[in-house]
Structures are given as C-alpha cells and as structure tokens.
Design an enzyme around this catalytic site. Structure first.
Site, PDB file in Angstrom:
ATOM      1  N   HIS A  12       0.736  -1.374  -0.002  1.00 52.36           N
ATOM      2  CA  HIS A  12      -0.008   0.214   0.092  1.00 52.36           C
ATOM      3  C   HIS A  12       0.813   1.344   0.066  1.00 52.36           C
ATOM      4  O   HIS A  12       0.438   2.328   0.590  1.00 52.36           O
ATOM      5  CB  HIS A  12      -1.038  -0.047   1.042  1.00 52.36           C
ATOM      6  CG  HIS A  12      -0.436  -0.079   2.659  1.00 52.36           C
ATOM      7  ND1 HIS A  12      -0.968  -0.741   3.473  1.00 52.36           N
ATOM      8  CD2 HIS A  12       0.647   0.451   2.935  1.00 52.36           C
ATOM      9  CE1 HIS A  12      -0.306  -0.696   4.732  1.00 52.36           C
ATOM     10  NE2 HIS A  12       0.769  -0.022   4.294  1.00 52.36           N
ATOM     11  N   HIS A 195      10.511  -4.136   3.699  1.00 54.81           N
ATOM     12  CA  HIS A 195      11.095  -2.832   3.611  1.00 54.81           C
ATOM     13  C   HIS A 195      11.429  -2.332   4.762  1.00 54.81           C
ATOM     14  O   HIS A 195      11.081  -2.639   6.088  1.00 54.81           O
ATOM     15  CB  HIS A 195      10.085  -2.056   2.951  1.00 54.81           C
ATOM     16  CG  HIS A 195       8.527  -1.765   3.573  1.00 54.81           C
ATOM     17  ND1 HIS A 195       7.902  -2.488   3.990  1.00 54.81           N
ATOM     18  CD2 HIS A 195       8.230  -0.302   4.153  1.00 54.81           C
ATOM     19  CE1 HIS A 195       6.733  -2.060   4.314  1.00 54.81           C
ATOM     20  NE2 HIS A 195       6.925  -0.526   4.388  1.00 54.81           N
TER      21      HIS A 195
END
Lengths: 281, 119
Positions: A12, A195
């Site tokens: 997202h 990440h």
C-alpha cells in the site's frame, strides 16, 4: 448469512497512489507492478462483493502515540482520507457499513479480542491505496463495496505477535459468518512486504524471506506463527512488520484456500511489493 | 514461546526498535511531526520554526536534529519514521532521499541499491 469469498493482499505504498493519480500504469518502472491487478479486477467483477474488510496499519493519521490501539475497527457510516503531510488531496468518502461493523465488534469481544471501536476514523494510504488499486475510479466505480477498516498497530512496539494476528483473523471469520444478512465479503491484507525506511539499514529488502512468506501463507500459515516479532523485524525490515495484516487476512479465510493469482516485484519505492488473490474453498 | 520472543535488545544492525522507551523519549518530537498532517501547521512551522519547537516543548537535542534535517539524529532523539516522514514532507524529501541520507549515498545510488535487491 454473510459469506467470505476470498482475500487479497497488496502493498500500500504511498508512491502507488501518486502513480495512479499521474496515470503511470504503463510506465516501465510501474508496469510490472500494475500488471498484477487486471486478473484481480476480473475476479472482483465476477464475484461482486458487497463489503470489503480492509485490514491495514495506520501510519500516523488516524492514531497518534497518545492513544495507540493494538487493534481498531471502524464503526462509521463513511470514512474519509486526509492530508498526511505531503499535500494529499481528499478522495470521495468511502461508504461504510456501521451495522455490520457493530456485529463484528460484538463478535470479536465475545471471542475475547478487546478491540477499539471507532465511530470516526481518518483513513490513510494504507487503506486508500488498496481501494484505488482494486476499484479504480473509487466512488465512480459502481462495483466498489462498502468498506470496514481494521487497523493494527505496527507503529510502536510491542506490536501483536504473528500468532495473535492469525488468531484475530480466525475470530474475524466467525464474527463475519455469524452476520445474518446475505452479504458477500472480501478481506484485504495490505502492506509489506519487506522494507525498512529508517536507520543505517534503510533500503533493506529480503526477497528470499518474502517469497517464503508468500508460499507459506497459502498452505501453512501456522508455520509463520513460529517467527518472533524481533525476527520479523530482522528478516522483513522495520516496516516489513506490516506482514501482520496479511496474517490477519489469512486467518479470516479458513483452513483451505485456492491461490488464483500472485505477483512479486522489487522495488516499488523502497519495498518488495507482493500481490496475492486467494479464494476460499 | 521461546525466550527470544522477549529479548528486545538483541541488536539488529542499523535498526532502532521503536518501543515504549523510544516512544517516551520522542513524544514531543513525534507530536510536532504528527501536527504536520495539516497544511496550516506546516506553514506555521516554516514561518517561525523556533516558535513551533517551543510550542511542542522539544528538547535542545531534538531542535538541533530538526535544524540539521538529519534523519539519524532525529531517530536517535526518539523520532519515529512514520511521523518523521511528515517532517520530511515539508522539505519535499522522498523516502529515497531519506534513505540516501541515512546510508551516506546519493539518491541515485540509493535507488540503484533498491533495484539490485531484486536480482
């Protein structure tokens, strides 16, 4: 009775929202990412869900550190986005389903998940980007379902364990399936995959770990509950803890699912971007 | 459950676990950054940064980190990256710019590093 049709996962990342706003779907950087979505659009056009349970993690819009719920469930008639600090424009409001929200809230607390209910909740990119990806045009898209946001804390440790996230999903399934109205439901698990934005390790991406998670979440999500939260940070990066949303979604799909589509692409912004479409069987 | 589950202190190189201790340390800084969701707050900050720091009662270390626009210093002062992103937004810094600064690279070098992660 309500029926869960399946679950969809997606990253997202805010940059995706910008790419949509600027029509960059065919751009060479973006194409390998956006190519994952037409098969999902086809599936959604076929099954036509009435309600989407959008499981995401707020990034500092709806909640601050003054009061940080571990699990929060929207109970509003509609949800609005807001500027998140870099000039985001307002999107049309997302219609909710307050009646079903309260049924789910009752069901979760009955199963001893002591959640936070939210009659107002500003939704950030974690919620809006997946809505834009799956229902292009949003309010102009006649197929966009009513939305119920569920946010889990990944901003501040202690975050939930992977087991708790999966168990939350299992309880969510029971709560949804006990809803008396005939509504068709899809569940989104948004965020991730690996990440890290902060620290000297910024830019960390772990393809091997991501692919393992994508494999196990289909057939053996219980195995993933063996991963400690600290190990999740180590393997997925500090913000890769968003994988908890995927676990929550997976728990809501029941024991057996059929993998209809998947995609994995590095990098989108700083992230290993994973997309999966899982149908309940 | 293994004991490792409770060990928050096994270091992960280059990574700060934003736990209760950091959340307390960085509360004022993060609260200021949270205010930057609103465009009016960003404008007020830019007009008089010192007054804005005072309004949120930032520590001297936090003020210096803000003035230096140094992300590693901001994290050490208790900043959480999700709120710091809003501070970075004031200066139109992307997450790649922020990543490059923290790793001592140019933004182009950092982007190249991200591309290589897919190999």
């Amino acid at each position: 009775m309500a029926k869960i049709l399946g679950g969809i996962t997606t990253s997202h990342i805010p940059a995706v929202g910008n790419a949509i706003a600027n029509g960059l779907q065919e751009d060479p950087y973006w194409k390998p990412f956006f190519d994952a979505y037409p098969p999902i659009h086809e599936w959604l056009a076929k099954v036509k869900p009435d309600v989407v349970i959008n499981i995401y993690n707020d990034h500092g819009l709806g909640f601050f550190l003054d009061q940080m719920p571990t699990f929060a469930i929207g109970a509003a008639h509609e949800y609005k986005n807001e500027d998140e600090g870099w000039g985001l424009k307002p999107l049309p409001p997302f219609p909710g389903d307050a009646k079903m929200s309260w049924h789910i809230i009752e069901g979760m607390v009955k199963q001893e998940f002591d959640i936070t209910s939210c009659q107002e909740l500003a939704v950030d990119h974690g919620f809006t980007v997946p809505m834009q990806l799956f229902w292009p045009g949003l309010g102009d898209n006649p197929d966009m379902p009513r939305a119920i946001p569920i946010s889990a804390n990944t901003v501040q440790h202690p975050i939930p364990t992977l087991k708790r996230a999966l168990d939350f999903g299992k309880a969510l399934r029971k709560s949804i399936e006990s809803y008396p109205d005939d509504v068709k439901v899809v569940v989104l698990g948004t965020g991730g995959l690996s990440h890290q934005l902060d620290g000297e390790r910024a830019g960390f991406i772990n393809k091997e770990f991501d692919l393992m998670c994508m494999e196990k979440i289909v057939s053996d999500p219980e195995a993933l509950t063996k991963i400690s939260r600290h190990e999740l940070v180590r393997q997925a990066g500090a913000q890769g803890t968003e994988f908890l949303m995927w676990m929550m979604m997976r728990g809501a799909l029941g024991d057996n699912v059929k993998l209809l589509n998947q995609n994995y692409h590095i990098p989108i912004s700083n992230t290993g971007a994973g997309t999966m479409l899982l149908e309940c069987v | 459950m293994s004991l490792e589950e409770f060990d928050h202190h096994t270091p992960i190189p280059g990574t700060t676990i934003f736990n209760g201790e950091m959340a307390m340390k960085g509360y004022a800084l993060n609260k200021m950054c949270y205010s930057f969701n609103a465009a009016e707050a960003r404008a007020e900050y830019l007009q008089d940064p010192a007054a804005y720091y005072a309004k949120f009662e930032l520590t001297d270390t936090q003020i210096q980190a803000c003035e230096n626009k140094n992300v590693l210093e901001l994290i050490a002062a208790g900043g959480n990256i999700y709120y710091l992103a809003k501070f970075a937004g004031i200066f139109m810094l992307s997450v790649q710019d922020v990543g490059a600064q923290q790793t001592g690279m140019t933004t182009e070098e950092f982007k190249e590093k991200l591309l290589r992660a897919g190999d």
